[in-house]
Design a protein around this motif. Sequence first.
Motif, PDB file in Angstrom:
ATOM      1  N   LYS A  50       1.240   9.077   1.902  1.00 24.43           N
ATOM      2  CA  LYS A  50       0.727   8.469   0.469  1.00 24.43           C
ATOM      3  C   LYS A  50       0.825   9.709  -0.528  1.00 24.43           C
ATOM      4  O   LYS A  50       1.537   9.577  -1.518  1.00 24.43           O
ATOM      5  CB  LYS A  50      -0.904   8.181   0.636  1.00 24.43           C
TER       6      LYS A  50
ATOM      7  N   GLY B   1       0.737  -1.164  -0.162  1.00 25.61           N
ATOM      8  CA  GLY B   1       0.196   0.015  -0.037  1.00 25.61           C
ATOM      9  C   GLY B   1       0.830   1.344  -0.086  1.00 25.61           C
ATOM     10  O   GLY B   1       0.554   1.879   0.902  1.00 25.61           O
TER      11      GLY B   1
ATOM     12  N   ARG C 211       7.679   8.460   7.880  1.00 26.04           N
ATOM     13  CA  ARG C 211       6.784   8.302   9.494  1.00 26.04           C
ATOM     14  C   ARG C 211       6.331   9.588  10.042  1.00 26.04           C
ATOM     15  O   ARG C 211       6.711   9.741  10.913  1.00 26.04           O
ATOM     16  CB  ARG C 211       7.574   7.419  10.510  1.00 26.04           C
ATOM     17  N   VAL C 212       5.515  10.208   9.249  1.00 26.07           N
ATOM     18  CA  VAL C 212       4.720  11.161   9.649  1.00 26.07           C
ATOM     19  C   VAL C 212       3.222  11.421   9.424  1.00 26.07           C
ATOM     20  O   VAL C 212       2.808  11.102   8.167  1.00 26.07           O
ATOM     21  CB  VAL C 212       5.403  12.647   9.018  1.00 26.07           C
TER      22      VAL C 212
ATOM     23  N   TYR D 182      -6.273   1.545  -5.030  1.00 29.86           N
ATOM     24  CA  TYR D 182      -6.576   0.286  -4.892  1.00 29.86           C
ATOM     25  C   TYR D 182      -7.884  -0.027  -5.737  1.00 29.86           C
ATOM     26  O   TYR D 182      -8.842   0.805  -5.714  1.00 29.86           O
ATOM     27  CB  TYR D 182      -6.882  -0.054  -3.430  1.00 29.86           C
TER      28      TYR D 182
ATOM     29  N   LYS E 136      -0.706   5.538  11.327  1.00 31.89           N
ATOM     30  CA  LYS E 136      -1.127   4.432  12.095  1.00 31.89           C
ATOM     31  C   LYS E 136      -0.742   4.617  13.486  1.00 31.89           C
ATOM     32  O   LYS E 136      -1.696   4.435  14.379  1.00 31.89           O
ATOM     33  CB  LYS E 136      -0.207   3.340  11.667  1.00 31.89           C
TER      34      LYS E 136
ATOM     35  N   ILE F  31      -6.286  10.113   4.770  1.00 33.02           N
ATOM     36  CA  ILE F  31      -4.861  10.055   4.466  1.00 33.02           C
ATOM     37  C   ILE F  31      -4.769   9.952   2.826  1.00 33.02           C
ATOM     38  O   ILE F  31      -3.659  10.391   2.523  1.00 33.02           O
ATOM     39  CB  ILE F  31      -4.080   8.744   5.054  1.00 33.02           C
ATOM     40  N   TYR F  32      -5.872   9.547   2.220  1.00 33.58           N
ATOM     41  CA  TYR F  32      -5.802   9.530   0.620  1.00 33.58           C
ATOM     42  C   TYR F  32      -6.448  10.803   0.016  1.00 33.58           C
ATOM     43  O   TYR F  32      -6.924  10.751  -1.130  1.00 33.58           O
ATOM     44  CB  TYR F  32      -6.449   8.475   0.180  1.00 33.58           C
TER      45      TYR F  32
ATOM     46  N   ASN G 149     -13.240   6.612   6.637  1.00 33.77           N
ATOM     47  CA  ASN G 149     -12.048   6.455   5.916  1.00 33.77           C
ATOM     48  C   ASN G 149     -12.306   6.543   4.400  1.00 33.77           C
ATOM     49  O   ASN G 149     -12.872   5.856   3.921  1.00 33.77           O
ATOM     50  CB  ASN G 149     -11.119   5.051   6.013  1.00 33.77           C
TER      51      ASN G 149
ATOM     52  N   ASN H  66      -9.278   2.584   1.828  1.00 33.10           N
ATOM     53  CA  ASN H  66      -8.471   1.453   1.566  1.00 33.10           C
ATOM     54  C   ASN H  66      -9.282   0.252   2.207  1.00 33.10           C
ATOM     55  O   ASN H  66      -9.579   0.598   3.455  1.00 33.10           O
ATOM     56  CB  ASN H  66      -7.046   1.434   2.386  1.00 33.10           C
TER      57      ASN H  66
ATOM     58  N   GLY I  95       3.537   8.292  11.783  1.00 35.79           N
ATOM     59  CA  GLY I  95       2.485   7.914  10.768  1.00 35.79           C
ATOM     60  C   GLY I  95       1.109   8.067  11.071  1.00 35.79           C
ATOM     61  O   GLY I  95       0.922   8.294  12.256  1.00 35.79           O
TER      62      GLY I  95
HETATM   63  C1  LIG Z   1      -6.454   4.145   5.352  1.00 36.71           C
HETATM   64  C2  LIG Z   1      -5.133   4.090   6.087  1.00 36.71           C
HETATM   65  N1  LIG Z   1      -4.824   4.810   7.003  1.00 36.71           N
HETATM   66  C3  LIG Z   1      -3.742   5.002   7.542  1.00 36.71           C
HETATM   67  C4  LIG Z   1      -2.683   4.316   7.020  1.00 36.71           C
HETATM   68  C5  LIG Z   1      -1.227   4.671   7.763  1.00 36.71           C
HETATM   69  O1  LIG Z   1      -0.140   5.184   6.934  1.00 36.71           O
HETATM   70  P1  LIG Z   1       0.892   5.866   7.535  1.00 36.71           P
HETATM   71  O2  LIG Z   1       1.095   5.246   8.943  1.00 36.71           O
HETATM   72  O3  LIG Z   1       2.036   5.341   6.804  1.00 36.71           O
HETATM   73  O4  LIG Z   1       0.830   7.252   7.662  1.00 36.71           O
HETATM   74  C6  LIG Z   1      -2.701   3.593   5.562  1.00 36.71           C
HETATM   75  C7  LIG Z   1      -1.412   3.108   5.407  1.00 36.71           C
HETATM   76  O5  LIG Z   1      -1.586   2.010   4.314  1.00 36.71           O
HETATM   77  C8  LIG Z   1      -3.967   3.500   5.254  1.00 36.71           C
HETATM   78  O6  LIG Z   1      -4.093   2.730   4.213  1.00 36.71           O
END
Ligand SMILES: Cc1ncc(COP(=O)(O)O)c(C=O)c1O
Length: 399
Positions: free
Chosen positions: A238, A39, A246-247, A324, A101, A205-206, A170, A174, A99
């Motif tokens: 992204k 991803g 990692r931000v 995706y 996450k 994030i997208y 979201n 994804n 990130g």
């Molecule tokens: C929907 C979604 N949120 C968050 C993330 C986390 O991304 P990152 O931790 O790289 O900022 C991802 C990564 O695949 C994602 O697809």
Amino acid sequence: MSIVARRMSLIKPSPTVAVATKAKELKAQGHDVIGLGAGEPDFDTPEHIKQAAVKAMAEGKTKYAPPAGIPELREAIAAKFVRDNDLSYDIGQISVSCGGKQTIYNAMMASLNPGDEVIIPAPYWVSYPDITLIAEGKPVVVECPAPSYKMTPDQLEAAITPKTKWLILNSPGNPTGAAYTKADLAALGEVLLRHPQVYVMTDDIYEKIVYDGFVFSTIAQVVPDLYDRTLTLNGLSKAYSMTGWRVGYAAGPLDLIGAMNKIQSQSTTSTSTISQWASVTALNGDHDFIAPNNEIFKRRRDMVVDMLNKADGLACPVPEGAFYVYPSCQGMIGKTTPDGKKLETDTDVVTYLLEAEGVACVQGTAFGLSPCFRISYATSDAALEEACTRIQRACANLG
Ligand SMILES: Cc1ncc(COP(=O)(O)O)c(C=O)c1O
């Protein structure tokens, strides 16, 4: 007695990372494998952002950062929210971490009490349920099938209970690429306004990866009355091709942000100071690279959707954003492979695609909606065309 904590039995390693790792391993062993599991954009981080990191290092900006993030980055994030989303946040309402996450992890650890419910529309990004579980919350998965892959207001209303703490949205999503319009968000907002205990975490994030003139909106912008109970989350991974830097960041209510910063101060302290300075340049600087990148993604999306819809047994909606596609493989279920195996689940389907044709995709069970699989088209046109040709052949070879 095992050294491993009981809570570890609640969660699994990320299945998308597992597929990407397996594809790389098979390739290293000399197998002809096309990995469609990862991803992350296949573009390099833009040069001016890399140069900002080099400059930060040369200037000695290499020390610990405050847990909330360097003020300069939080200023840049506040300006981004005004510019892109008509949202006004004080920098005290913004938290930067390693990130998107970790930002979600911090938010869930900071807010969930045991048994608190988190509504997660499926198909979902794989980490939402597992992060909820680590934080002792209860994922409430709501299946949102094709072709829209979006949650309806009635589904939301039915899922809310007195224990609901969060709704996770979201968009673009994804694994499907589906995106909520302004009208979709307004309709969900009407439901949320009737339930004042429910907070919304919107993972945007997208945001910048959208096609065909789709206009991105975020819920606190569309429904200002939800501002005080919305955590608006975003990141650099992204759109800026910065997965390894990692931000990620979020803006929301002061008490929640304060609690998230406290967790960060006792875990990672902060994300890399150098990455944060590079992110200041990314957010404040030139964004001209995004449109050409999106053109490439769109071309790939169109090719992949077209080729998958020509494969016998697949039905692939056209996504509004992200990188995706999430075809249904219902039409392959019940068929038999050339070596006599009956396909019963989407895990059987992706195993067949990998073993018979060397194409690595991720099974729908990982995302909570089956029978489907996810393809990431963040890879070269040539690899995608070859992968889709192989998938078509694999479908044609079923009995
Ligand atoms: C929907 C979604 N949120 C968050 C993330 C986390 O991304 P990152 O931790 O790289 O900022 C991802 C990564 O695949 C994602 O697809």
